[in-house]
Write a protein that holds these residues in place. Structure first.
Motif, PDB file in Angstrom:
ATOM      1  N   VAL A 229       0.862  -1.189   0.000  1.00 34.41           N
ATOM      2  CA  VAL A 229       0.000   0.000   0.000  1.00 34.41           C
ATOM      3  C   VAL A 229       0.897   1.237   0.000  1.00 34.41           C
ATOM      4  O   VAL A 229       1.722   1.418   0.903  1.00 34.41           O
ATOM      5  CB  VAL A 229      -0.933   0.013   1.237  1.00 34.41           C
ATOM      6  N   ILE A 230       0.754   2.051  -1.038  1.00 28.64           N
ATOM      7  CA  ILE A 230       1.486   3.323  -1.085  1.00 28.64           C
ATOM      8  C   ILE A 230       0.594   4.315  -0.334  1.00 28.64           C
ATOM      9  O   ILE A 230      -0.525   4.605  -0.757  1.00 28.64           O
ATOM     10  CB  ILE A 230       1.722   3.798  -2.534  1.00 28.64           C
ATOM     11  N   SER A 231       1.138   4.819   0.787  1.00 23.75           N
ATOM     12  CA  SER A 231       0.213   5.367   1.777  1.00 23.75           C
ATOM     13  C   SER A 231       0.165   6.895   1.884  1.00 23.75           C
ATOM     14  O   SER A 231      -0.386   7.421   2.834  1.00 23.75           O
ATOM     15  CB  SER A 231       0.552   4.764   3.136  1.00 23.75           C
ATOM     16  N   SER A 232       0.727   7.611   0.923  1.00 20.31           N
ATOM     17  CA  SER A 232       0.538   9.071   0.957  1.00 20.31           C
ATOM     18  C   SER A 232       0.543   9.616  -0.463  1.00 20.31           C
ATOM     19  O   SER A 232       1.114   8.998  -1.379  1.00 20.31           O
ATOM     20  CB  SER A 232       1.636   9.754   1.779  1.00 20.31           C
ATOM     21  N   GLN A 233      -0.082  10.785  -0.597  1.00 22.33           N
ATOM     22  CA  GLN A 233      -0.139  11.457  -1.896  1.00 22.33           C
ATOM     23  C   GLN A 233       1.271  11.693  -2.443  1.00 22.33           C
ATOM     24  O   GLN A 233       1.557  11.472  -3.610  1.00 22.33           O
ATOM     25  CB  GLN A 233      -0.809  12.811  -1.679  1.00 22.33           C
ATOM     26  N   GLN A 234       2.162  12.125  -1.532  1.00 25.13           N
ATOM     27  CA  GLN A 234       3.532  12.448  -1.930  1.00 25.13           C
ATOM     28  C   GLN A 234       4.260  11.202  -2.455  1.00 25.13           C
ATOM     29  O   GLN A 234       4.953  11.257  -3.473  1.00 25.13           O
ATOM     30  CB  GLN A 234       4.286  13.034  -0.731  1.00 25.13           C
ATOM     31  N   ASP A 235       4.084  10.063  -1.766  1.00 28.41           N
ATOM     32  CA  ASP A 235       4.754   8.829  -2.197  1.00 28.41           C
ATOM     33  C   ASP A 235       4.208   8.356  -3.544  1.00 28.41           C
ATOM     34  O   ASP A 235       4.959   7.869  -4.394  1.00 28.41           O
ATOM     35  CB  ASP A 235       4.577   7.710  -1.156  1.00 28.41           C
ATOM     36  N   ILE A 236       2.888   8.512  -3.726  1.00 23.85           N
ATOM     37  CA  ILE A 236       2.279   8.099  -5.002  1.00 23.85           C
ATOM     38  C   ILE A 236       2.857   8.959  -6.137  1.00 23.85           C
ATOM     39  O   ILE A 236       3.234   8.464  -7.190  1.00 23.85           O
ATOM     40  CB  ILE A 236       0.735   8.230  -4.944  1.00 23.85           C
ATOM     41  N   TYR A 237       2.989  10.245  -5.872  1.00 29.21           N
ATOM     42  CA  TYR A 237       3.518  11.164  -6.883  1.00 29.21           C
ATOM     43  C   TYR A 237       4.990  10.836  -7.189  1.00 29.21           C
ATOM     44  O   TYR A 237       5.406  10.773  -8.345  1.00 29.21           O
ATOM     45  CB  TYR A 237       3.354  12.609  -6.406  1.00 29.21           C
ATOM     46  N   SER A 238       5.775  10.603  -6.115  1.00 33.91           N
ATOM     47  CA  SER A 238       7.201  10.266  -6.314  1.00 33.91           C
ATOM     48  C   SER A 238       7.344   8.979  -7.118  1.00 33.91           C
ATOM     49  O   SER A 238       8.187   8.876  -8.007  1.00 33.91           O
ATOM     50  CB  SER A 238       7.913  10.074  -4.970  1.00 33.91           C
ATOM     51  N   LEU A 239       6.493   7.997  -6.791  1.00 35.25           N
ATOM     52  CA  LEU A 239       6.547   6.718  -7.520  1.00 35.25           C
ATOM     53  C   LEU A 239       6.218   6.936  -8.991  1.00 35.25           C
ATOM     54  O   LEU A 239       6.928   6.442  -9.876  1.00 35.25           O
ATOM     55  CB  LEU A 239       5.553   5.721  -6.894  1.00 35.25           C
ATOM     56  N   PHE A 240       5.175   7.714  -9.255  1.00 32.57           N
ATOM     57  CA  PHE A 240       4.767   7.944 -10.638  1.00 32.57           C
ATOM     58  C   PHE A 240       5.866   8.670 -11.405  1.00 32.57           C
ATOM     59  O   PHE A 240       6.134   8.389 -12.572  1.00 32.57           O
ATOM     60  CB  PHE A 240       3.461   8.740 -10.656  1.00 32.57           C
ATOM     61  N   MET A 241       6.543   9.574 -10.705  1.00 33.80           N
ATOM     62  CA  MET A 241       7.628  10.341 -11.325  1.00 33.80           C
ATOM     63  C   MET A 241       8.805   9.433 -11.725  1.00 33.80           C
ATOM     64  O   MET A 241       9.576   9.759 -12.622  1.00 33.80           O
ATOM     65  CB  MET A 241       8.102  11.377 -10.318  1.00 33.80           C
ATOM     66  N   MET A 242       8.923   8.282 -11.050  1.00 32.48           N
ATOM     67  CA  MET A 242      10.002   7.341 -11.372  1.00 32.48           C
ATOM     68  C   MET A 242       9.698   6.526 -12.620  1.00 32.48           C
ATOM     69  O   MET A 242      10.563   5.821 -13.124  1.00 32.48           O
ATOM     70  CB  MET A 242      10.170   6.333 -10.212  1.00 32.48           C
ATOM     71  N   THR A 243       8.435   6.553 -13.058  1.00 30.79           N
ATOM     72  CA  THR A 243       8.047   5.669 -14.160  1.00 30.79           C
ATOM     73  C   THR A 243       8.151   6.392 -15.500  1.00 30.79           C
ATOM     74  O   THR A 243       8.118   7.634 -15.555  1.00 30.79           O
ATOM     75  CB  THR A 243       6.571   5.210 -13.997  1.00 30.79           C
ATOM     76  N   PRO A 244       8.217   5.626 -16.584  1.00 31.08           N
ATOM     77  CA  PRO A 244       8.265   6.268 -17.903  1.00 31.08           C
ATOM     78  C   PRO A 244       6.945   6.941 -18.262  1.00 31.08           C
ATOM     79  O   PRO A 244       6.884   7.749 -19.185  1.00 31.08           O
ATOM     80  CB  PRO A 244       8.547   5.110 -18.869  1.00 31.08           C
ATOM     81  N   TYR A 245       5.839   6.628 -17.531  1.00 33.39           N
ATOM     82  CA  TYR A 245       4.527   7.195 -17.891  1.00 33.39           C
ATOM     83  C   TYR A 245       4.425   8.668 -17.496  1.00 33.39           C
ATOM     84  O   TYR A 245       3.605   9.407 -18.003  1.00 33.39           O
ATOM     85  CB  TYR A 245       3.357   6.447 -17.218  1.00 33.39           C
TER      86      TYR A 245
END
Ligand SMILES: C[S@@+](CC[C@H](N)C(=O)[O-])C[C@H]1O[C@@H](n2cnc3c(N)ncnc32)[C@H](O)[C@@H]1O
Ligand SMILES: [Zn+2]
Length: 277
Positions: A229-245
């Motif tokens: 479970v990715i448990s914060s808005q900030q972590d979700i954003y950081s994770l998405f930023m790591m992806t090619p999408y």
């Protein structure tokens, strides 16, 4: 171990620099890494991940969501290296050294991380200093022109980073292992489903590894998946930023992403081991 990026001769440590017999000289930065990227081929100021991307990935990785992968990778590397005495491991495209630091726990190992991003490599040094790790060295360099001697390494590791048949084959000893980590088809599928109308599964990569065994019993393919479970808005954003999408997402998609407070996702990885012929 290091070779000169200009003339390919051996580099020797002289005070606070690496020098080759022809006089090419590369200063060791205050943090302890060296920049072996020649401006003729790349612009070291803009190459690789920028400071924001490095910061986002560091913040996310340090939360531990991918720790199970780091531990699994270390286990696979230790198993593949078996009883190799003082194994030399190169982490190619090492980013900020999250996996490099874990690989340094392989018994008696000497680990070399390279990345084309000077921001990422500077962070690697901070990471190992803070953790008290002494068996890791880092250089700014390209995976396509590794600053290492021929046949010096027992393993090359590439985690979500470029894969280069010729260079990896050149630096590996015969029978050495190339360990490639890439996303499995279901990796982060739930995140994509939250952002896109038509999410798709990741397709397998083909690397053209002609210098390696790719399909017989010397090649291993491990699928490693777990949910978290990715448990914060900030972590979700950081994770998405790591992806090619990240750079391909519409404003509407970004708005959907930013509205998420927490999400359970599949973390799915393919760990492939190729052996040099
Ligand atoms: C998705 S990141 C993965 C980083 C790290 N292995 C991790 O998983 O945390 C890809 C990395 O490859 C680096 N990279 C891209 N092109 C490269 C090249 N030609 N040579 C070396 N590194 C490169 C980027 O700077 C970035 O740090
Ligand atoms: Zn030289």
């Amino acid at each position: 171990m290091y070779i000169c990026p200009v003339c390919k001769d051996k580099l020797n440590r002289v005070d606070n620099s690496w020098r080759c017999p022809k006089g090419h000289c590369f200063d060791i930065a205050r943090k302890g890494h060296v920049n072996l990227l020649t401006t003729a081929k790349h612009n070291p100021k803009t190459a690789g991940d920028n400071a924001d991307m490095v910061k986002a990935r560091t913040e996310f990785l340090d939360k531990g969501y991918y720790r199970p992968l780091a531990e699994k990778l270390r286990e696979v590397a230790a198993e593949v290296l078996g009883s190799t005495d003082k194994p030399v491991i190169i982490d190619s495209g090492c980013g900020e050294g999250f996996y490099t630091a874990e690989l340094s726990k392989v018994k008696n190992s000497q680990v070399f991380g390279i990345d084309i991003s000077k921001h990422a490599v500077a962070h690697c040094m901070t990471r190992v200093h803070l953790a008290g790790i002494t068996n890791c060295c880092f250089a700014v360099a390209s995976s396509f022109e590794l600053p290492f001697d021929d046949e010096c390494a027992d393993a090359v590791v590439s985690v979500f980073a470029p894969v280069c048949n010729d260079e990896y084959a050149r630096v590996l000893k015969r029978g050495g292992a190339l360990i490639v980590v890439s996303p499995s088809p279901r990796h982060l599928f739930e995140l994509k489903a939250a952002v896109y109308d038509e999410p798709y599964e990741n397709k397998p990569n083909s690397y053209g590894l002609t210098a390696f065994y790719e399909s017989d019993d010397k090649h291993r393919d491990i699928r490693f998946e777990y949910k978290t479970v990715i448990s914060s808005q900030q972590d979700i954003y950081s994770l998405f930023m790591m992806t090619p999408y990240f750079y391909k997402t519409s404003e509407e998609g970004m708005a959907r992403l930013k509205a998420l407070d927490s999400i359970e996702v599949t973390c799915g990885f393919e760990i492939q081991v190729f052996i040099k012929k």
